[in-house]
Design an enzyme around this catalytic site. Structure first.
Site, mmCIF file in Angstrom:
data_model
loop_
_atom_site.group_PDB
_atom_site.id
_atom_site.type_symbol
_atom_site.label_atom_id
_atom_site.label_comp_id
_atom_site.label_asym_id
_atom_site.label_seq_id
_atom_site.Cartn_x
_atom_site.Cartn_y
_atom_site.Cartn_z
ATOM 1 N N SER A 292 -11.327 -8.546 -32.218
ATOM 2 C CA SER A 292 -10.159 -8.434 -33.080
ATOM 3 C C SER A 292 -10.491 -9.054 -34.422
ATOM 4 O O SER A 292 -11.224 -10.044 -34.496
ATOM 5 C CB SER A 292 -8.977 -9.170 -32.441
ATOM 6 O OG SER A 292 -8.056 -9.561 -33.436
ATOM 7 N N HIS B 231 1.172 2.569 -6.091
ATOM 8 C CA HIS B 231 2.249 2.211 -7.033
ATOM 9 C C HIS B 231 1.844 1.001 -7.875
ATOM 10 O O HIS B 231 2.696 0.240 -8.326
ATOM 11 C CB HIS B 231 3.567 1.928 -6.308
ATOM 12 C CG HIS B 231 3.936 2.975 -5.304
ATOM 13 N ND1 HIS B 231 4.730 4.053 -5.595
ATOM 14 C CD2 HIS B 231 3.558 3.123 -4.001
ATOM 15 C CE1 HIS B 231 4.855 4.823 -4.523
ATOM 16 N NE2 HIS B 231 4.142 4.283 -3.536
ATOM 17 N N GLU C 7 -9.622 2.764 -24.122
ATOM 18 C CA GLU C 7 -8.353 3.268 -24.668
ATOM 19 C C GLU C 7 -8.571 4.612 -25.342
ATOM 20 O O GLU C 7 -7.713 5.496 -25.300
ATOM 21 C CB GLU C 7 -7.773 2.240 -25.633
ATOM 22 C CG GLU C 7 -7.336 0.972 -24.898
ATOM 23 C CD GLU C 7 -7.230 -0.226 -25.830
ATOM 24 O OE1 GLU C 7 -6.223 -0.315 -26.533
ATOM 25 O OE2 GLU C 7 -8.153 -1.053 -25.848
ATOM 26 N N LYS D 91 -10.510 -12.461 -28.746
ATOM 27 C CA LYS D 91 -10.247 -11.165 -28.115
ATOM 28 C C LYS D 91 -11.509 -10.427 -27.688
ATOM 29 O O LYS D 91 -12.551 -10.512 -28.309
ATOM 30 C CB LYS D 91 -9.438 -10.264 -29.076
ATOM 31 C CG LYS D 91 -8.003 -10.653 -29.217
ATOM 32 C CD LYS D 91 -7.229 -10.643 -27.907
ATOM 33 C CE LYS D 91 -6.925 -9.250 -27.421
ATOM 34 N NZ LYS D 91 -5.812 -8.618 -28.121
#
Ligand code: ARG
Length: 457
Positions: free
Chosen positions: A278, A155, A291, A284
């Protein structure tokens, strides 16, 4: 004029052509189409339909067409509807009328069913070959981190300690099953449909056995029913499913890496070559490829569900709906071929940070071990679970770690607690205990890795 123009008094409407023509995407089947035709010409000789000399002419012509495709000099003509018509049109230009004999007893229906099987076979073998280095990379990383303990989750909540090698190996086994799924899609494409005609079979004396086994097409068998052979694309659906399942597994691995590379976790660091920055925030370090791995799985599943829906309820025989198999399959294979080299390199170059993993361990993850301690002393597990839960609660209320609860307090919960209780609070000992086959103990993971390496050989 189209190849089937004879019974029509007017040429097709341009908008119809734009919808109907499949050449823009099925031209990538040129190799399969031409190989199938060369073999078919030989079968026509055996059937007494054409002479050996004509077959030779056809073969030479087809070789030239193939060379034109390979050199990217094949000139498409407006009347080319699909790869089959384009190849035949060009063949006839090159060798003249004899080219028109090639299609005797054959239909584009058994032709495309053959082409697609050949394509599936080649490309899905390629997918399996690209899965192997990824599995190897997982095994190598796992072997390097057999002893490193990290939090295990259920979980997405801290559950029990596991070894990093165990976590990595879990993906090896998923991919191992994926390779079997890929094999199944190949097995189902291993039957030759050529010689089925449009739907009812061929009236010619075509030796389908020779076509299938003894030709360079090297099929494992031949289809037993011409109607089935030209009208089903279950082997395409099998491939799309296998690719979706690989995508689903990769998306889970990607999600783990996204979470574990977040500075709050810091368990892993993606190599610079596989991280992105970024345009605005200089600090970043984004896991874009992960992704995309996750995101592109959506289209893999979309291709599968879309095509299953296409197949559903199709009436007997060939239907043009089946032409939809190509874009779905090509897209899924292309997508997977882009993903696999990247994820393989990412795993190969991944840096694991054992210190950060260890720092994230929380003694509450040993609550099960605490219950197991009581069980060993004779307490039924259900009761031990309760007692251990109360100890966790008590430590929480006091704001101390589980191991910092005085023995006297523990003994109030159960007099089975003794001076050896403190030995429970050892993460390494906890994982080491789980050494039954398939467990997270370093010894068990070493055996797992050995078995995996055996399978990879
Ligand atoms: N382009 C067609 C397909 O992909 C080839 C078969 C065409 N057959 C036909 N009867 N129109 O399915």
């Amino acid at each position: 004029m189209t190849l089937w123009g004879g019974r029509f008094s007017e040429p097709s409407d341009d908008d119809l052509r734009a919808l109907n023509d499949s050449l823009p995407y099925d031209k990538r089947l040129y190799r399969e189409d031409i190989r199938g035709s060369i073999v078919y010409a030989l079968a026509l000789v055996k059937a007494g339909v054409i002479t050996k000399a004509e077959a030779q002419q056809i073969e030479q012509g087809l070789e030239q067409v193939l060379a034109e495709f390979e050199a990217d000099t094949f000139a498409l003509k407006p009347e080319d509807e699909d790869i089959h018509t384009a190849v035949e049109r060009r063949l006839t230009e090159i060798i003249g009328e004899t080219g028109g004999k090639l299609h005797t007893g054959r239909s584009r229906n058994d032709q495309i069913a053959t082409d697609m099987r050949l394509w599936v076979r080649r490309e899905m073998v390629g997918i399996n070959n690209r899965l192997l280095p990824l599995q190897e990379a997982l095994v190598e990383q796992a072997a390097a981190h057999v002893e490193d303990v990290m939090p295990g989750y259920t979980h997405m909540q801290p559950a029990q300690p596991v070894t990093a090698g165990h976590w990595l190996m879990s993906y090896f086994w998923m991919l191992q099953r994926d390779r079997t799924r890929v094999d199944v899609s190949i097995i189902h494409a291993e039957e030759l449909p050529l010689g089925s005609g449009a739907l009812a079979g061929t009236p010619l004396d075509i030796d389908r056995m020779v076509l299938g086994f003894n030709s360079e097409l090297q099929f494992e068998g031949y289809t037993q029913n011409s109607l089935d052979a030209v009208s089903d694309r279950d082997f395409v659906a099998d491939s799309l499913y296998a690719l979706s399942m690989i995508g689903i597994h990769l998306s889970r691995l990607a999600e783990d890496l996204i979470i574990f590379s977040n500075p709050l976790f810091g368990f892993v660091t993606l190599d610079d070559r596989y991280s992105t920055g970024s345009s605005l925030m200089p600090q970043k370090r984004n896991p874009d490829p992960m992704e995309l791995m996750r995101g592109k799985t959506g289209r893999l599943i979309g291709n599968l569900t879309g095509f299953l829906t296409t197949l559903k309820g199709l009436p007997t025989g060939y239907n043009k709906d089946l032409q939809e198999d190509k874009e779905a399959l090509f897209d899924s294979v292309d997508t997977m071929n882009k993903l696999l080299p990247v994820i393989t390199a990412i795993i190969r170059t991944l840096r694991l940070n054992p210190d950060r993993m260890r720092a994230a361990l929380d003694e509450n993850m040993l609550a099960t071990d605490l219950a197991d301690y009581l069980v060993k002393k004779g307490m039924p597990f259900r009761q031990a679970h309760h007692v251990s839960g109360r100890a966790v609660r008590l430590a929480g209320e006091r704001g101390v770690k589980l191991s910092q609860l005085p023995l006297a307090d523990l003994r109030e919960l159960s007099d089975l607690f003794d001076s050896d209780t403190s030995a429970v609070f050892d993460f390494d000992a906890s994982v080491a205990r789980r050494r039954a086959i398939g467990g997270t103990a370093p010894d068990a993971v070493r055996e797992q890795i050995e078995e995996a390496r055996r399978l990879l050989e």
